[in-house]
Design an enzyme around this catalytic site. Structure first.
Site, short mmCIF file in Angstrom:
data_model
loop_
_atom_site.label_atom_id
_atom_site.label_comp_id
_atom_site.label_asym_id
_atom_site.label_seq_id
_atom_site.Cartn_x
_atom_site.Cartn_y
_atom_site.Cartn_z
N HIS A 120 3.37 -1.94 0.51
CA HIS A 120 2.35 -1.58 1.51
C HIS A 120 2.03 -2.73 2.44
CE1 HIS A 120 -1.04 -3.47 -0.74
NE2 HIS A 120 -0.40 -3.06 -1.81
N ASP A 122 -0.90 -3.11 4.18
CA ASP A 122 -2.31 -3.51 4.29
C ASP A 122 -2.68 -4.51 3.20
OD1 ASP A 122 -1.93 -1.25 2.51
OD2 ASP A 122 -4.11 -1.09 2.36
N ASP A 155 0.30 -9.55 -2.72
CA ASP A 155 -0.06 -8.11 -2.66
C ASP A 155 -0.29 -7.72 -1.21
OD1 ASP A 155 -0.82 -5.56 -3.23
OD2 ASP A 155 -2.70 -6.09 -4.20
N GLU A 189 -3.01 1.55 1.35
CA GLU A 189 -2.87 1.62 -0.11
C GLU A 189 -4.16 1.16 -0.78
OE1 GLU A 189 -2.24 0.47 -4.18
OE2 GLU A 189 -2.73 -0.92 -2.60
N GLU A 190 -4.76 0.12 -0.23
CA GLU A 190 -5.93 -0.48 -0.87
C GLU A 190 -7.17 0.42 -0.77
OE1 GLU A 190 -5.54 -2.85 -2.76
OE2 GLU A 190 -3.90 -4.13 -2.06
N ASP A 216 7.93 1.36 -6.75
CA ASP A 216 6.82 0.82 -5.97
C ASP A 216 6.38 -0.50 -6.60
OD1 ASP A 216 4.81 0.58 -4.07
OD2 ASP A 216 3.54 2.17 -4.88
N HIS A 460 -5.80 -10.17 -4.92
CA HIS A 460 -7.11 -9.77 -4.37
C HIS A 460 -8.12 -10.92 -4.47
CE1 HIS A 460 -6.58 -5.10 -4.63
NE2 HIS A 460 -5.48 -5.72 -4.29
#
Ligand SMILES: [Zn+2]
Length: 489
Positions: A120, A122, A155, A189-190, A216, A460
């Site tokens: 992803h 984002d 991520d 996605e987030e 994924d 994160h």
């Protein structure tokens, strides 16, 4: 007579000990033996620079403001086209939803079922107040001291760019896949995937696309994280937990605090929440957790190996140990987390309403309906209103390990991380791939990133960074898996 009985018992115990010992050592390694992958066929520093450049684009997704970062996503799309010219000439690129990307790498055999590789675009924002704790600017995209620094390095731009590097290198070598490979790159996605992964699955469905398997982001190559295992563990996520939040409210008559009732709204709600927390949903070493331990056991030594190999006898003991740690407890059961309580706003007024929220992460095998029934039972107070959050989702189905997709991932891991042991695992967080379970029964969640326990907090979190050498291994992983799986099984 008693002596005879005792001797008999002793004999039985000895036989049991021998059986357990034999069972333990008979279970050999289940790891596949493969030759190592060739070295990286490209300039790793240049590749690291390309990833770092992408980390400067603030593709932060937001539920409330879906178009807030539109310019950054547009810039990322242009950046990809600029740096991966071969991929953009050979693959078809479509913008789906608002900012999601679907690349189609057409295979020679149009009838062969396709595969999907995902990542992803984002990233999550920097938590307010933590900016100063970063040792670099999280959006400066710096390569320093052997690391690529910045939000999204782990991520998930690392995965996305490693895939692009692999495609570009394969095209440069004249490679052409036998079957079609899709690259699905969500942009939200987030914050749910509803504007990215979901419309991509709808588009593929409307075209009648047949999928063999899906890969994924997901579990990692964990170095020194699993107790009792000296080798790194590469866990392939074969399932992910469901998500269930319930909002609770209790209305009573408001009043003066000089004449309180025996049980106030706050007292009743607190008692119900305490009952709920004291009543966890039942757990056990079953399903994915059992498969994982069964696969890892032969790679361990001593007591750990013995205990995990003989779970038919030792399960209660092992379960007791696993339940002590929040991370391993989460593999065994649907977890209950009290996340919000709200009531009252003046010290001498009894509030007429108490509210709370509870978040469950639902184990495959459990259901949203079952969780709600458990919740109502455990609260034990019919006056409490229970309302389900509209975004709740059931746990995913469990993808098979006896499947070509799993075997391709397993093989590529062993080729690139020869010292790692591969096992199926359970993803306790959500990924975009959950939206693909309607298109394929074989959905796998794995990120080829080697991390230590200390690195896990960088996802994160603060000081997100990816070692340049680890990025090289990520590219090698995608090269191996794309090359091998481009041939239909
Ligand atoms: Zn992610």
């Amino acid at each position: 007579m008693i002596k005879k009985l005792l001797l008999g018992l002793l004999g039985l115990l000895l036989a049991l000990a021998v059986a357990l010992g034999v069972n333990t050592w008979r279970q050999g390694s289940r790891q596949v033996a493969v030759p190592p992958a060739p070295p990286l066929p490209l300039d790793l520093d240049a590749a690291a620079g390309r990833l770092a450049g992408a980390l400067r684009l603030r593709t932060v997704s937001s539920l409330e403001n879906p178009t807030g970062s539109a310019a950054a996503f547009d810039a990322l799309h242009a950046y990809l086209a600029q740096h991966y010219p071969r991929a953009h000439a050979a693959l078809q690129r479509e913008v789906v939803g608002q900012q999601a990307l679907l690349y189609t790498w057409k295979g020679r055999d149009a009838a062969a079922p396709a595969i999907v590789v995902m990542a992803h675009q984002d990233v999550v924002p920097i938590a307010p107040g933590t900016e100063k704790a970063w040792s670099v600017d999280p959006f400066a995209g710096e390569v320093k001291d052997g690391f690529i620094w910045g939000r999204g390095a782990l991520d998930n731009k690392g995965n996305l760019f490693a895939q692009m590097e692999a495609v570009e290198a394969l095209l440069a070598s004249g490679f052409q896949p036998a079957r079609t490979i899709y690259f699905a790159m969500g942009a939200d996605e987030e914050v749910s995937g509803l504007r990215g992964a979901v419309p991509i699955t709808e588009l593929l469905q409307s075209r009648g696309v047949k999928l063999d398997w899906v890969l994924d982001e997901g579990l990692l190559v964990l170095d020194g994280v699993l107790p009792g295992l000296s080798k790194p563990a590469a866990l392939i996520g074969v399932a992910e937990k469901g998500y269930a939040t319930f909002f609770l409210s209790l209305d009573t008559a408001p009043g003066h605090s000089s004449m309180p009732p025996q049980h106030s709204a706050i007292g009743q709600m607190s008692a119900a929440l305490a009952r709920l927390e004291a009543t966890p949903m039942s757990g056990g070493i079953r399903g994915v957790a059992r498969d994982m331990f069964g696969t890892l056991a032969p790679e361990m030594s001593g007591l750990n190996r013995f205990m995990l190999t003989n779970l038919w006898l030792t399960a209660p003991l092992v379960q007791g140990q696993l339940e002590k740690s929040p991370s391993s407890n989460a593999m065994l059961r649907t977890t209950t987390a009290l996340t919000i309580v709200r009531a009252g706003n003046k010290d001498n007024v009894l509030p007429g309403r108490a509210e709370a929220a509870v978040n469950f992460r639902v184990l495959p095998g459990d259901t949203l309906a079952g969780v709600e029934a458990h919740l109502r039972r455990a609260l034990g107070n019919d006056a409490i209103q229970v309302k389900a959050y509209p975004g709740n989702s059931e746990p995913s189905p469990i993808s098979p390990t006896a499947h070509a997709g799993y075997r391709h991932i397993e093989r590529a891991v062993r080729e690139v991380f020869p010292d790692a042991v591969v096992a199926p695992g359970l993803m306790t967080a959500a990924t975009d791939s959950r939206h693909f379970t309607t298109l394929s029964p074989a959905v796998y969640r794995f990120s080829p990133i080697r991390v230590s326990g200390e690195d896990l907090a960088r996802f994160h979190g603060t000081n997100e960074r990816l070692p340049v050498a680890a990025y090289g291994d990520m590219i090698r992983f995608y090269l191996q898996i794309l090359r091998a799986s481009a041939q239909p099984s």
